[in-house]
Structure formats: structure tokens, C-alpha cells
Design a protein around this motif. Structure first.
Motif, PDB file in Angstrom:
ATOM      1  N   ASN A 146       0.756  -1.314   0.023  1.00  0.00           N
ATOM      2  CA  ASN A 146       0.005  -0.065   0.105  1.00  0.00           C
ATOM      3  C   ASN A 146       0.802   1.165   0.087  1.00  0.00           C
ATOM      4  O   ASN A 146       1.964   1.307  -0.097  1.00  0.00           O
ATOM      5  N   ASP A 147       0.064   2.466  -0.052  1.00  0.00           N
ATOM      6  CA  ASP A 147       1.096   3.693   0.032  1.00  0.00           C
ATOM      7  C   ASP A 147       1.835   3.753   1.254  1.00  0.00           C
ATOM      8  O   ASP A 147       2.730   4.859   0.953  1.00  0.00           O
ATOM      9  N   ALA A 148       1.539   3.150   2.358  1.00  0.00           N
ATOM     10  CA  ALA A 148       2.380   3.482   3.522  1.00  0.00           C
ATOM     11  C   ALA A 148       3.634   2.487   3.255  1.00  0.00           C
ATOM     12  O   ALA A 148       4.652   2.513   4.404  1.00  0.00           O
ATOM     13  N   GLU A 150       3.480  -0.834   3.368  1.00  0.00           N
ATOM     14  CA  GLU A 150       2.997  -1.967   4.141  1.00  0.00           C
ATOM     15  C   GLU A 150       2.589  -3.105   3.030  1.00  0.00           C
ATOM     16  O   GLU A 150       1.909  -2.974   2.247  1.00  0.00           O
TER      17      GLU A 150
END
Length: 256
Positions: A146-148, A150
Motif C-alpha cells: 500500500n501507499d504506506a 506495508e
């Protein structure tokens, strides 16, 4: 005498912000609620047609609530921030304090799960486009990130090189194809098509090849996010230092 009760509303979190907005409808039937107090289950209930799981009578005080969803749906968050869950999990749990003599209300956001699928093939021509007879690669790990940064889902390619990353919350993801020796990523295919497999790996590190980001809406199935790799060549030899006219006697250790 006032009684202690519990109500958990499951709602369709259309914008996936974890808040039950006025225009968002209740979730359909299929979710369930379980209550544990002092280490023992004291109550359970299934959500009704209005999306509510209601328990009319139970003890007040500390409790652990466990919520479960039917297959194909994911949690997006909680207005009351009581629920903790792993990405893509069908169950979530949280500790709450139930006030004595009143109805205790909580809400849980739910949305249809998204997915990403594709295949990994060997590209002997190193052009990023699948040709008939090219090997389809089994046993490679593929991850949704994901964007984080993770890793929220992972899968192995099957005997036909195919993978599927499921139970994804709507959002933006890149796909990582973990590389195995001696493979490296093939060139990105600028002309993407669904008629044939093409390479979506845009960049690579020593450990993996990474695709371009793909944005997923609720329930969306992003298909044909394929990857291509080829066998890297290996060059070996020796570094020699020789005086003018001398014959080679050995290599120079530590030279790069």
C-alpha cells in the motif's frame, strides 16, 4: 431498572474513511458479533437486515468484542476506534467498557474487497511481451504493497504462473514480484494490452521488481497485472598486473 445492552451497526463505508456518513447505507446481512467477558463468551448475535447486531441484555463493565464478516468483504475502520484487525482479515477484535444501565452503541465500516491478479513469465527475448512457448514461472512470491509501504497481501505463482492478491481495501497499491537468482526484471512494456501478457514491472531493486501504482475501488478486480523476467548473464575472469614483456603469473585479489 435500567438494563445494559449492546448494539453494533455494520455500515457500507463508501469512501472508506472509517466514519458513518449520512449518505452511507447499512451493510447487508451476514456480519456477526461475539462478546467475551472475564474470559468466557457471554453473548453473540448476527446482524439483521438493517445491519445491526443487537444484544438486549448483558453485564456491564469490560468486554472484548469480536466482529466477523462474510467472505469477500473487509473492514475499513470504526467510528469509535475500538476494533483492531489485520489487513484483509474477516474478523476483528477490540476491548471496550460497557456502561451500566444503558445501550452501548458502536459502528463498524465494511466494504467489498478488491483484488489484483496476473501472471509471471520468463522473457528470453527481453522485450517485455509474452510470446507463445515462453515459460510461465511457478513458486515466485508476489506482494501487494500500500501507499504506506506495508505488505498487505501475498501469494505464490501457480503452475501456470498466475497469482491473485485478494481481500484488499480500496486504495492505491504497487505489486512486488520477488526475484530469484538468476532472474532480473525484463523491460517495461510501453504498449500495454489485455490480449497478451505484457510486463508491468516499472522498476526493480536487488530483491524485487515493482509495478506502477494501481488504484482500486470497492469490489474492483484489477486483472492482467503481469510481470516478466529474464535470466541475467554472468561474466567471470581474472585481473592481472604484468610488467612489460612479462608473462602472466596470477590474479590480483580484491579487484572490482
Amino acid at each position: 431498572m435500567p438494563v445494559t445492552s449492546l448494539r453494533v451497526d455494520f455500515y457500507q463505508d463508501l469512501n472508506c474513511n472509517g466514519v458513518w456518513d449520512a449518505e452511507e447505507p447499512a451493510f447487508l446481512e451476514g456480519a456477526s458479533l461475539r462478546v467475551v467477558q472475564n474470559g468466557a463468551q457471554t453473548a453473540q448475535a448476527d446482524a439483521d437486515a438493517s445491519g445491526a447486531a443487537a444484544i438486549p441484555l448483558l453485564r456491564g463493565g469490560d468486554a472484548r468484542l469480536s466482529c466477523a464478516l462474510p467472505e469477500g468483504f473487509v473492514f475499513t475502520g470504526s467510528q469509535d476506534s475500538f476494533l483492531s484487525f489485520a489487513p484483509g482479515a474477516l474478523t476483528g477484535e477490540g476491548d471496550v467498557s460497557l456502561a451500566h444501565g444503558r445501550e452501548n452503541s458502536f459502528s463498524v465500516g465494511v466494504t467489498a474487497a478488491a483484488s489484483i491478479s496476473g501472471a509471471l513469465f520468463e522473457d528470453p527475448a527481453n522485450i517485455g511481451v509474452y510470446q507463445s512457448g515462453y515459460p510461465l514461472l511457478e513458486g515466485f512470491t508476489v506482494q501487494a504493497v500500500n501507499d504506506a509501504g506495508e505488505i498487505v497481501a501475498a501469494a505464490q505463482t501457480d503452475a501456470e504462473g498466475r497469482y491473485q492478491l485478494t481481500q484488499l481495501v480500496p486504495g492505491s497499491y504497487t505489486v512486488h514480484f520477488l526475484l530469484k537468482d538468476p532472474y532480473v526484471a525484463a523491460p517495461y512494456a510501453a504498449d500495454q494490452t489485455v490480449e497478451t501478457m505484457t510486463n508491468h514491472i516499472l522498476s526493480q531493486s536487488p530483491a524485487y521488481g515493482e509495478t506502477e501504482p494501481v488504484a482500486l475501488a470497492s469490489g474492483q478486480q484489477a486483472e492482467h497485472l503481469d510481470g516478466a523476467v529474464f535470466r541475467a548473464g554472468v561474466v567471470s575472469g581474472s585481473v592481472l598486473i604484468m610488467p612489460d614483456g612479462a608473462s602472466a603469473q596470477g590474479g590480483l585479489a580484491g579487484a572490482v
